[in-house]
Design a protein around this motif. Structure first.
Motif, short mmCIF file in Angstrom:
data_model
loop_
_atom_site.label_atom_id
_atom_site.label_comp_id
_atom_site.label_asym_id
_atom_site.label_seq_id
_atom_site.Cartn_x
_atom_site.Cartn_y
_atom_site.Cartn_z
N THR A 64 0.73 -1.22 0.07
CA THR A 64 -0.26 -0.03 -0.07
C THR A 64 0.88 1.34 -0.07
OG1 THR A 64 -1.67 -1.24 1.28
CG2 THR A 64 -1.99 1.15 1.27
N GLN A 65 1.93 1.26 0.97
CA GLN A 65 2.75 2.29 0.90
C GLN A 65 3.39 2.67 -0.29
OE1 GLN A 65 2.37 0.06 3.08
NE2 GLN A 65 2.53 0.71 5.20
N LEU A 66 4.10 1.71 -1.05
CA LEU A 66 4.52 1.72 -2.29
C LEU A 66 3.85 2.16 -3.55
CD1 LEU A 66 6.96 -1.40 -2.02
CD2 LEU A 66 7.86 1.20 -2.09
N GLN A 67 2.65 1.74 -3.63
CA GLN A 67 1.69 2.06 -4.47
C GLN A 67 0.93 3.33 -4.26
OE1 GLN A 67 1.53 0.06 -7.19
NE2 GLN A 67 2.80 -1.20 -6.01
N VAL A 68 1.00 3.97 -3.22
CA VAL A 68 0.47 5.31 -2.65
C VAL A 68 1.54 6.47 -3.18
CG1 VAL A 68 -0.41 6.90 -1.03
CG2 VAL A 68 -1.54 4.62 -1.21
N VAL B 221 2.88 10.35 -9.71
CA VAL B 221 2.38 10.80 -11.15
C VAL B 221 1.35 11.89 -10.81
CG1 VAL B 221 2.68 8.42 -11.98
CG2 VAL B 221 0.63 8.87 -10.97
N ILE B 222 0.59 11.92 -9.73
CA ILE B 222 -0.21 13.02 -9.47
C ILE B 222 0.25 14.53 -9.50
CG2 ILE B 222 -1.66 14.08 -7.79
CD1 ILE B 222 -2.82 11.46 -7.15
N GLY C 131 10.39 7.52 -11.22
CA GLY C 131 10.25 7.12 -9.81
C GLY C 131 8.77 6.22 -9.64
N SER C 132 7.70 6.74 -10.25
CA SER C 132 6.37 6.08 -10.09
C SER C 132 6.79 4.50 -10.37
CB SER C 132 5.38 6.83 -10.59
OG SER C 132 4.31 6.27 -10.55
N VAL C 133 7.25 4.69 -11.65
CA VAL C 133 7.43 2.99 -12.19
C VAL C 133 8.28 2.40 -11.37
CG1 VAL C 133 8.31 2.08 -14.15
CG2 VAL C 133 6.71 3.85 -14.74
N ALA C 134 9.30 3.08 -10.88
CA ALA C 134 10.07 2.04 -9.98
C ALA C 134 9.44 1.47 -8.60
CB ALA C 134 11.47 2.91 -9.56
N LEU C 135 8.79 2.64 -8.13
CA LEU C 135 8.07 2.10 -6.60
C LEU C 135 6.91 1.07 -7.20
CD1 LEU C 135 7.45 5.53 -5.16
CD2 LEU C 135 8.98 3.74 -4.38
N PHE C 136 6.10 1.36 -8.26
CA PHE C 136 5.28 0.29 -8.62
C PHE C 136 5.93 -0.99 -8.88
CE2 PHE C 136 2.43 -1.93 -11.70
CZ PHE C 136 1.21 -1.89 -11.19
N ALA C 137 6.94 -1.13 -9.55
CA ALA C 137 7.60 -2.43 -9.89
C ALA C 137 8.21 -3.05 -8.54
CB ALA C 137 8.62 -1.99 -10.84
N MET D 85 -3.35 1.92 -12.67
CA MET D 85 -2.65 0.87 -12.10
C MET D 85 -2.62 0.67 -10.53
SD MET D 85 -0.32 -0.94 -15.16
CE MET D 85 0.83 0.39 -14.92
N THR D 86 -2.32 1.97 -10.22
CA THR D 86 -1.76 1.94 -8.66
C THR D 86 -3.09 1.75 -7.81
OG1 THR D 86 -1.63 4.26 -8.67
CG2 THR D 86 0.41 3.27 -9.00
N ILE D 87 -4.07 2.67 -8.16
CA ILE D 87 -5.08 2.51 -7.23
C ILE D 87 -5.92 1.16 -7.33
CG2 ILE D 87 -7.48 3.58 -6.66
CD1 ILE D 87 -6.45 6.23 -7.97
N PRO D 88 -6.12 0.37 -8.30
CA PRO D 88 -6.74 -0.85 -8.25
C PRO D 88 -5.86 -1.84 -7.46
CG PRO D 88 -7.00 -0.16 -10.49
CD PRO D 88 -6.01 1.03 -9.69
#
Length: 147
Positions: free
Chosen positions: A21-25, A31-32, A57-63, A124-127
């Motif tokens: 949750t922390q990484l996706q948020v 991106v926001i 950075g967003s892609v890295a955290l998501f991955a 992708m992050t919120i779902p």
């Protein structure tokens, strides 16, 4: 007058789940910020350095989050994918509407590509957060010991 619940009734057993949750948020927040920064420039061409860095950075955290989640063995994967599939559909519709607004306002070229990629991360992050949260608590409920 105050009502108190028993602490044993509200405590959730600790599990060794990664901080999905922390990484996706965090990925969503990046991106926001990038999207707001870019939107503030339209219809002019925005500088792309900061938005691309935020997107990376967003892609890295998501991955990182997804790799950590993939390594979890005892997890309600069926629930995760069921919830995630419907949440993804909803957020893809929202991202598509936002994309349409940018295209309608004549965004084009590299700026549109960056906005599109940011919207994909948004979708992708919120779902992932929603699906993870639901599946996490299903596993906890399923593994509780009963007297």
């Amino acid at each position: 007058m105050t009502a108190r619940l028993s602490s044993t009734a509200t405590e959730v057993p600790a599990r060794g789940l990664p901080p999905i949750t922390q990484l996706q948020v965090g990925a969503l927040g990046l991106v926001i910020v990038g999207g707001v920064y870019m939107a503030s420039y339209f219809p002019r061409r925005p500088p792309l350095g900061l938005p691309v860095a935020l997107l990376a950075g967003s892609v890295a955290l998501f991955a990182i989050g997804m790799i950590m989640l993939a390594r979890v063995r005892d997890f309600a994967w069926d629930t995760f994918f069921l919830v995630g599939r419907w949440a993804l559909l909803a957020y893809l519709i929202q991202a598509s509407m936002i994309e349409f607004a940018f295209v309608h306002n004549h965004a084009s070229g590299p700026a549109l590509v960056v906005v599109t990629l940011m919207l994909m991360m948004f979708a992708m992050t919120i779902p992932t957060v929603i699906a993870f949260t639901v599946a996490r608590y299903e596993v906890v409920r399923g593994t509780e010991s009963h007297p």
